[in-house]
Motif scaffolding. Structure first.
Motif, short mmCIF file in Angstrom:
data_model
loop_
_atom_site.label_atom_id
_atom_site.label_comp_id
_atom_site.label_asym_id
_atom_site.label_seq_id
_atom_site.Cartn_x
_atom_site.Cartn_y
_atom_site.Cartn_z
N UNK A 360 0.83 -1.21 0.00
CA UNK A 360 0.00 0.00 0.00
C UNK A 360 0.86 1.26 0.00
N UNK A 361 1.98 1.22 0.72
CA UNK A 361 2.88 2.38 0.74
C UNK A 361 3.50 2.61 -0.64
N UNK A 362 3.86 1.53 -1.32
CA UNK A 362 4.45 1.67 -2.65
C UNK A 362 3.45 2.26 -3.64
N UNK A 363 2.18 1.85 -3.53
CA UNK A 363 1.16 2.42 -4.41
C UNK A 363 0.98 3.91 -4.14
N UNK A 364 1.04 4.30 -2.88
CA UNK A 364 0.93 5.73 -2.58
C UNK A 364 2.10 6.50 -3.19
N UNK A 365 3.28 5.91 -3.17
CA UNK A 365 4.43 6.57 -3.78
C UNK A 365 4.27 6.68 -5.29
N UNK A 366 3.63 5.68 -5.90
CA UNK A 366 3.40 5.73 -7.35
C UNK A 366 2.44 6.84 -7.73
N UNK A 367 1.70 7.34 -6.76
CA UNK A 367 0.83 8.48 -7.03
C UNK A 367 1.58 9.79 -7.15
N UNK A 368 2.86 9.79 -6.76
CA UNK A 368 3.70 10.98 -6.91
C UNK A 368 4.27 10.97 -8.33
N UNK A 369 4.03 12.03 -9.06
CA UNK A 369 4.29 12.02 -10.50
C UNK A 369 5.73 11.65 -10.84
N UNK A 370 6.70 12.29 -10.20
CA UNK A 370 8.08 12.04 -10.61
C UNK A 370 8.52 10.62 -10.24
N UNK A 372 6.45 7.94 -10.26
CA UNK A 372 5.83 7.10 -11.29
C UNK A 372 6.60 7.20 -12.60
N UNK A 373 6.99 8.42 -12.98
CA UNK A 373 7.73 8.59 -14.22
C UNK A 373 9.07 7.87 -14.15
N UNK A 374 9.72 7.93 -12.99
CA UNK A 374 11.02 7.29 -12.83
C UNK A 374 10.90 5.77 -12.91
N UNK A 375 9.92 5.21 -12.17
CA UNK A 375 9.78 3.76 -12.11
C UNK A 375 9.24 3.20 -13.41
N UNK A 376 8.13 3.75 -13.90
CA UNK A 376 7.49 3.21 -15.09
C UNK A 376 8.19 3.63 -16.37
N UNK A 377 8.81 4.80 -16.36
CA UNK A 377 9.48 5.26 -17.57
C UNK A 377 10.53 4.28 -18.06
N UNK A 378 11.23 3.65 -17.12
CA UNK A 378 12.24 2.67 -17.52
C UNK A 378 11.61 1.42 -18.13
N UNK A 379 10.55 0.93 -17.52
CA UNK A 379 9.94 -0.31 -18.00
C UNK A 379 9.20 -0.12 -19.31
N UNK A 380 8.81 1.11 -19.65
CA UNK A 380 8.08 1.36 -20.88
C UNK A 380 8.99 1.45 -22.10
N UNK A 381 10.28 1.37 -21.89
CA UNK A 381 11.23 1.42 -23.01
C UNK A 381 12.08 0.16 -22.98
N UNK A 382 11.84 -0.72 -23.94
CA UNK A 382 12.57 -1.98 -23.97
C UNK A 382 14.02 -1.76 -24.39
N UNK A 383 14.95 -2.49 -23.76
CA UNK A 383 16.37 -2.32 -24.09
C UNK A 383 16.78 -3.07 -25.36
N UNK A 384 16.03 -2.88 -26.43
CA UNK A 384 16.37 -3.50 -27.70
C UNK A 384 15.90 -2.59 -28.82
N UNK A 385 16.70 -2.46 -29.85
CA UNK A 385 16.30 -1.71 -31.03
C UNK A 385 15.73 -2.70 -32.03
N UNK A 386 14.46 -2.55 -32.37
CA UNK A 386 13.82 -3.48 -33.29
C UNK A 386 14.50 -3.38 -34.65
N UNK A 387 15.05 -4.47 -35.15
CA UNK A 387 15.81 -4.41 -36.42
C UNK A 387 14.89 -4.14 -37.61
N UNK A 388 15.46 -3.53 -38.64
CA UNK A 388 14.72 -3.32 -39.88
C UNK A 388 14.50 -4.65 -40.57
N UNK A 389 13.41 -4.74 -41.30
CA UNK A 389 13.18 -5.95 -42.10
C UNK A 389 14.22 -6.01 -43.21
#
Length: 392
Positions: A360-370, A372-389
């Protein structure tokens, strides 16, 4: 080459699309008699979204899916104690983020296949014999056939993996949590564009309003061992496991008997040293199920299908080179997702009262914008460059 893909969920149709683009003869076989419906809502982003865009289905996914405004964590009286702004997170990746029912994603992938893909429904493989220069395949219902390559995209309980690599228990790592998903009509209350969550010791319930006055429920609870196959026994297990969850959960359970569909399975991971053997390869949950706790299994499956097809083209059809490069490129990212998911069990089913307070404490922290941006921002960008066909 003549290729067989087992499983018409997410990974299978995605691979069929790209193999057809490379000029292969593709047969897609699915155990179910028709494309599956129902299931749970998944968040779809990252490399998988990029591949879907290249397939031309991203606009359809955005139209049929849901752009949720946020997630609310509530207490036993239904009072909001934490909010997460999902809309802002989607904006951070340029809107390339959507929540969609898994079966709707699978159908969109199947619909983009051309008439050259042979579809066999209501069947699966019974035996595989790799002869070195081809694979002899026996089916449960169809006549035996010969293929140059066989791909297992048949999920957590993969028949291809069992036949080619060994029994599931050799590779499955259970996380001690079961997942139940079902949907009903005309449930109240109804919170538009919002996930409403409530956690108790050992469980969590979540609901989200879908179109046409449908509400989807996702229940997670502590459970070890096998699950029943009988639908009534499954419903009884869910009611028993969630009996002390409190909050809105008793009301949710009252609607379980009239659920339109019910999905129940273990939250497990598949971990293997290799995803290929000879002329047989695995992808999606069959190769490396990260579990629902990771939140990106479908997107990873589509990315794996694309990279696998790209490497087959680059290698000139040499499956040994292609499979090796496929594993080298995808395994590190998938392993990182799996490792991250193992630490999220507390969020989905806190084991003790102390861990419930921590969640519950972690969810409350996720309500703080910066935060949430710090935690989720990393997971929303995969560490791979999709190769061209190749050749594009």
């Amino acid at each position: 080459m003549r290729t067989l893909i087992v499983g018409a969920g997410v990974a299978g149709p995605a691979l069929a699309y790209w193999l057809r683009r490379a000029g292969h003869e593709v047969t897609l076989v699915e155990r179910a008699p028709r494309l599956r419906t129902g299931g749970y809502l998944i968040d779809f982003w990252g490399a998988g979204f990029e591949v879907a865009d290249r397939m031309g289905i991203a606009p359809r996914l955005l139209e049929e899916g849901y752009v949720l405004s946020g997630a609310h964590d509530v207490d036993d009286r239904g009072r909001v104690r934490a909010r997460v702004d999902q809309a802002r997170l989607a904006e951070s990746v340029g809107g390339r983020y959507v929540s969609i029912v898994r079966s709707d994603l699978a159908r969109a992938l199947c619909d983009c296949l051309d008439a050259g893909v042979e579809m066999i429904m209501g069947d699966t493989v019974a035996a595989l014999t790799d002869r070195g220069d081809h694979v002899d395949v026996e089916f449960e219902r169809s006549e035996p056939r010969r293929f140059d390559l066989v791909f297992g995209a048949d999920g957590l309980h993969s028949r291809v993996r069992e036949l080619a690599f060994g029994p599931q228990e050799r590779f499955e790592q259970e996380l001690g949590i079961a997942v139940a998903a079902f949907d009903v009509d005309a449930y109240r209350p109804r919170d538009e564009h919002t996930v409403v969550m409530h956690a108790a010791v050992g469980s969590q319930s979540a609901r989200v309003a879908l179109r046409d006055d449908v509400t989807l429920f996702l229940l997670t609870f502590r459970h070890d061992g096998a699950l029943p196959d009988d639908p009534e026994a499954q419903r009884k297990l869910v009611r028993t496991a969630m009996a002390d969850a409190g909050g809105e959960t008793p009301k949710i359970l009252e609607h379980l008997p009239r659920a339109r569909t019910l999905y129940l399975d273990r939250a497990s991971q598949i971990r293997m040293p290799h995803w290929s053997r000879g002329r047989i390869a695995l992808l999606g949950d069959a190769a490396a199920c990260p579990s629902l706790l990771a939140g990106q299994g479908a997107a990873l499956a589509i990315a794996e299908a694309y990279v696998l097809a790209v490497e087959l083209v680059r290698s000139g059809g040499d499956h040994r080179i292609a499979f090796g490069e496929y594993e080298r490129l995808m395994m590190p990212m998938v392993l990182a997702k799996q490792n991250g998911a193992r630490g999220l069990a507390t969020a989905f089913a806190p084991l003790t009262r102390g861990k419930l307070r921590l969640r519950n404490a972690l969810f409350r922290m996720m309500g703080i914008r910066f935060v949430a941006n710090l935690v989720m921002g990393r997971s929303l960008r995969d560490p791979i460059e999709v190769p061209d066909w190749p050749g594009a």
